[in-house]
Design a protein around this motif. Structure first.
Motif, PDB file in Angstrom:
ATOM      1  N   PRO A  73      -7.823  -0.725   3.125  1.00  0.00           N
ATOM      2  CA  PRO A  73      -7.820  -1.274   4.488  1.00  0.00           C
ATOM      3  C   PRO A  73      -6.487  -1.927   4.852  1.00  0.00           C
ATOM      4  O   PRO A  73      -5.769  -2.405   3.985  1.00  0.00           O
ATOM      5  CB  PRO A  73      -8.932  -2.322   4.431  1.00  0.00           C
ATOM      6  CG  PRO A  73      -8.967  -2.752   2.997  1.00  0.00           C
ATOM      7  CD  PRO A  73      -8.634  -1.538   2.190  1.00  0.00           C
TER       8      PRO A  73
ATOM      9  N   ASP B 275     -14.024   6.428  18.634  1.00  0.00           N
ATOM     10  CA  ASP B 275     -13.157   6.635  17.481  1.00  0.00           C
ATOM     11  C   ASP B 275     -13.199   5.464  16.503  1.00  0.00           C
ATOM     12  O   ASP B 275     -12.680   5.572  15.380  1.00  0.00           O
ATOM     13  CB  ASP B 275     -11.712   6.844  17.938  1.00  0.00           C
ATOM     14  CG  ASP B 275     -11.557   8.080  18.808  1.00  0.00           C
ATOM     15  OD1 ASP B 275     -12.293   9.053  18.542  1.00  0.00           O
ATOM     16  OD2 ASP B 275     -10.739   8.076  19.736  1.00  0.00           O
TER      17      ASP B 275
ATOM     18  N   ARG C 281      -4.487  -2.866  11.867  1.00  0.00           N
ATOM     19  CA  ARG C 281      -3.996  -1.875  12.831  1.00  0.00           C
ATOM     20  C   ARG C 281      -4.171  -2.435  14.240  1.00  0.00           C
ATOM     21  O   ARG C 281      -5.207  -3.012  14.560  1.00  0.00           O
ATOM     22  CB  ARG C 281      -4.774  -0.575  12.680  1.00  0.00           C
ATOM     23  CG  ARG C 281      -4.433   0.497  13.699  1.00  0.00           C
ATOM     24  CD  ARG C 281      -5.274   1.745  13.465  1.00  0.00           C
ATOM     25  NE  ARG C 281      -5.122   2.731  14.527  1.00  0.00           N
ATOM     26  CZ  ARG C 281      -5.841   3.851  14.609  1.00  0.00           C
ATOM     27  NH1 ARG C 281      -6.754   4.128  13.686  1.00  0.00           N
ATOM     28  NH2 ARG C 281      -5.642   4.698  15.613  1.00  0.00           N
TER      29      ARG C 281
ATOM     30  N   GLU D 185      -8.542  -1.281   9.785  1.00  0.00           N
ATOM     31  CA  GLU D 185      -8.548   0.160   9.531  1.00  0.00           C
ATOM     32  C   GLU D 185      -8.888   0.450   8.074  1.00  0.00           C
ATOM     33  O   GLU D 185      -8.311  -0.153   7.159  1.00  0.00           O
ATOM     34  CB  GLU D 185      -7.181   0.746   9.883  1.00  0.00           C
ATOM     35  CG  GLU D 185      -7.054   2.236   9.659  1.00  0.00           C
ATOM     36  CD  GLU D 185      -8.067   3.027  10.472  1.00  0.00           C
ATOM     37  OE1 GLU D 185      -8.995   3.597   9.846  1.00  0.00           O
ATOM     38  OE2 GLU D 185      -7.948   3.051  11.708  1.00  0.00           O
ATOM     39  N   GLN D 186      -9.833   1.376   7.850  1.00  0.00           N
ATOM     40  CA  GLN D 186     -10.255   1.727   6.496  1.00  0.00           C
ATOM     41  C   GLN D 186      -9.506   2.939   5.951  1.00  0.00           C
ATOM     42  O   GLN D 186      -9.317   3.073   4.739  1.00  0.00           O
ATOM     43  CB  GLN D 186     -11.759   1.984   6.479  1.00  0.00           C
ATOM     44  CG  GLN D 186     -12.597   0.819   6.990  1.00  0.00           C
ATOM     45  CD  GLN D 186     -12.363  -0.453   6.211  1.00  0.00           C
ATOM     46  OE1 GLN D 186     -12.601  -0.499   5.000  1.00  0.00           O
ATOM     47  NE2 GLN D 186     -11.877  -1.494   6.883  1.00  0.00           N
ATOM     48  N   ASP D 187      -9.084   3.821   6.831  1.00  0.00           N
ATOM     49  CA  ASP D 187      -8.345   5.004   6.394  1.00  0.00           C
ATOM     50  C   ASP D 187      -6.962   4.578   5.904  1.00  0.00           C
ATOM     51  O   ASP D 187      -6.242   3.840   6.587  1.00  0.00           O
ATOM     52  CB  ASP D 187      -8.209   5.995   7.552  1.00  0.00           C
ATOM     53  CG  ASP D 187      -7.508   7.267   7.134  1.00  0.00           C
ATOM     54  OD1 ASP D 187      -7.710   7.684   5.975  1.00  0.00           O
ATOM     55  OD2 ASP D 187      -6.753   7.819   7.948  1.00  0.00           O
ATOM     56  N   LYS D 188      -6.597   5.013   4.704  1.00  0.00           N
ATOM     57  CA  LYS D 188      -5.344   4.632   4.046  1.00  0.00           C
ATOM     58  C   LYS D 188      -5.296   3.136   3.736  1.00  0.00           C
ATOM     59  O   LYS D 188      -4.270   2.610   3.360  1.00  0.00           O
ATOM     60  CB  LYS D 188      -4.112   4.992   4.901  1.00  0.00           C
ATOM     61  CG  LYS D 188      -3.913   6.459   5.180  1.00  0.00           C
ATOM     62  CD  LYS D 188      -2.591   6.676   5.904  1.00  0.00           C
ATOM     63  CE  LYS D 188      -2.302   8.134   6.135  1.00  0.00           C
ATOM     64  NZ  LYS D 188      -3.240   8.750   7.081  1.00  0.00           N
TER      65      LYS D 188
ATOM     66  N   ASN E 295       0.843  -1.193   0.000  1.00  0.00           N
ATOM     67  CA  ASN E 295       0.000   0.000   0.000  1.00  0.00           C
ATOM     68  C   ASN E 295       0.882   1.249   0.000  1.00  0.00           C
ATOM     69  O   ASN E 295       1.662   1.469   0.937  1.00  0.00           O
ATOM     70  CB  ASN E 295      -0.896  -0.026   1.241  1.00  0.00           C
ATOM     71  CG  ASN E 295      -1.884   1.119   1.298  1.00  0.00           C
ATOM     72  OD1 ASN E 295      -1.663   2.192   0.721  1.00  0.00           O
ATOM     73  ND2 ASN E 295      -2.981   0.906   2.006  1.00  0.00           N
TER      74      ASN E 295
END
Length: 410
Positions: free
Chosen positions: A396, A190, A399, A391-394, A78
């Motif tokens: 998947p 969060d 994390r 984690e979906q941000d940046k 990624n």
């Protein structure tokens, strides 16, 4: 004249790359500054330490490259997670080792990260790998290691207690003894409950064999609970109680005063299945002799065990010296009912044990970690518990959002 310069430059380039392939990294040690004998986990208040010896005719020219990993310790592809600007520490410094060590290793390196030069940063919480490479050609890898970086965004409550396996009749009955590790937590606002993935438990630094409880797990011994809101519980009831590890201590150059030595002064070892722990171990760790000590030499250490009369197809040596990984390279040789293997070790202390297993087509099958070592509640174990989140941000990507280290008590 230009032709001569080009030829000389090409010759020098070829020599550098030829020499680069002649180096051997030995006694790689990876730990955190706050606990040098435990699993390397960075929590934001400590640093990663990497040190090792190098055998080679010439002064090494090496880098260390750091890569964030996804599932299965595979370095991510990624582009948002490659950390290009801060993933390499260039041109390592080396110190000459004492002359008495020179036959086995000539140089020593030690560095900590994140570093003072700000060449290396670890911006993502999860699994990381590093590669000791040639500085001219990073495809030449001399050694690699693993560590964790964690942000404790979610507080884990981990309870460790004794348990017993009841799915069948166990004989000897000691085999039914187990450890129950239950982890519960409240997921903060969060994070989204749908992306909570699993708990991984690492038992006494056996990083290659984690105990996994995911959201799909629902058995008698491993299960997951969720209140459909933000409260989660993951339970593993079937972690073997085990025993304190065996230990080899070859630091004393008066007791171990030759190049070829036995791991134990008594020579032969035997099954410890019905023996209670005789000493405290390092919970899977190791302690090397100080590299500046003139006696911090390498020895050829022979491990030998005479197992009970039962027919063991194969017995393997595993320990802190090979990251607790079952390997055909550590398969012991049998002669007259005695299994032996000789390996090179730097002076120090190492936890280790013997594992019985089958081998079929060069594949290790049915490993039994208990039959030669015992299974008792009288030992102390160290558990590293990690909470994984998709984690979906940046992403998947995997994390780690929660972590806790706990010690089981007798």
């Amino acid at each position: 004249m230009k032709s001569v310069i080009l030829i000389l430059s090409f010759y020098l380039f070829m020599q550098i790359n030829l020499f680069a392939q002649e180096f051997a990294v030995k006694s790689l040690n990876v730990y955190s500054t706050d606990n040098p004998t435990s699993l390397p986990v960075l929590t934001g208040v400590n640093k990663l330490v990497i040190e090792f010896d190098v055998q080679g005719e010439f002064y090494p020219s090496m880098n260390i490259v750091f890569r964030f990993c996804d599932i299965g310790w595979t370095p991510t592809k990624n582009i948002f997670l490659l950390n290009y600007q801060y993933n390499t520490f260039y041109f390592l410094d080396f110190e000459d080792l004492p002359i008495m060590v020179a036959d086995d290793a000539r140089y020593h390196h030690k560095s900590s990260y994140p570093d003072e030069k700000d060449q290396v940063r670890f911006p993502f919480s999860g699994k990381w790998r590093f590669y000791v490479t040639d500085s001219q050609d990073t495809s030449i890898v001399y050694a690699t290691g693993k560590f964790f970086v964690v942000n404790n965004d979610v507080e884990l409550r981990v309870n460790v207690k004794r348990d017993e396996l009841e799915d069948k009749s166990y004989w000897p009955v000691e085999l039914s003894k187990a450890i129950n590790v239950t982890t519960d937590f409240y997921l903060t606002e969060d994070f989204h409950p749908s992306f909570v993935d699993r708990i991984e438990i690492i038992d006494d630094q056996r990083i290659n064999y984690p105990i996994v409880v995911d959201r799909k797990t629902n058995t008698l011994f491993r299960f997951f609970k969720w209140d459909a809101n933000r409260n989660f519980t993951f339970t593993a009831r079937d972690i073997p109680a085990g025993n304190e590890f065996r230990q080899v201590d070859i630091r004393d150059h008066n007791l171990f005063n030759t190049k070829d030595v036995r791991a134990q002064l008594d020579g032969l070892e035997y099954s410890r299945f019905f023996l209670n722990p005789l000493h405290k171990d390092l919970n899977g760790g190791k302690i090397y002799a100080n590299y500046r000590d003139e006696f911090s030499t390498y020895l050829n250490v022979t491990f030998s065990i005479r197992p009970p009369e039962e027919n063991f197809n194969s017995i393997f040596l595993v320990g802190a010296f090979n990251d607790w990984k079952l390997s055909l390279n550590y398969r012991m040789n049998e002669s007259g009912g005695i299994y032996s293997i000789t390996i090179p070790l730097k002076r120090g202390i190492y936890d280790y044990q013997y594992v019985a297993a089958d081998v079929d087509n060069n594949e290790i099958l049915n490993p039994d970690w208990l039959i030669l070592e015992g299974n008792t509640w009288l030992n102390t174990k160290e558990f590293d518990v990690f909470l994984y989140y998709n984690e979906q941000d940046k992403g998947p990507y995997e994390r780690i959002i929660g972590y806790k280290r706990v010690i089981s008590k007798q």
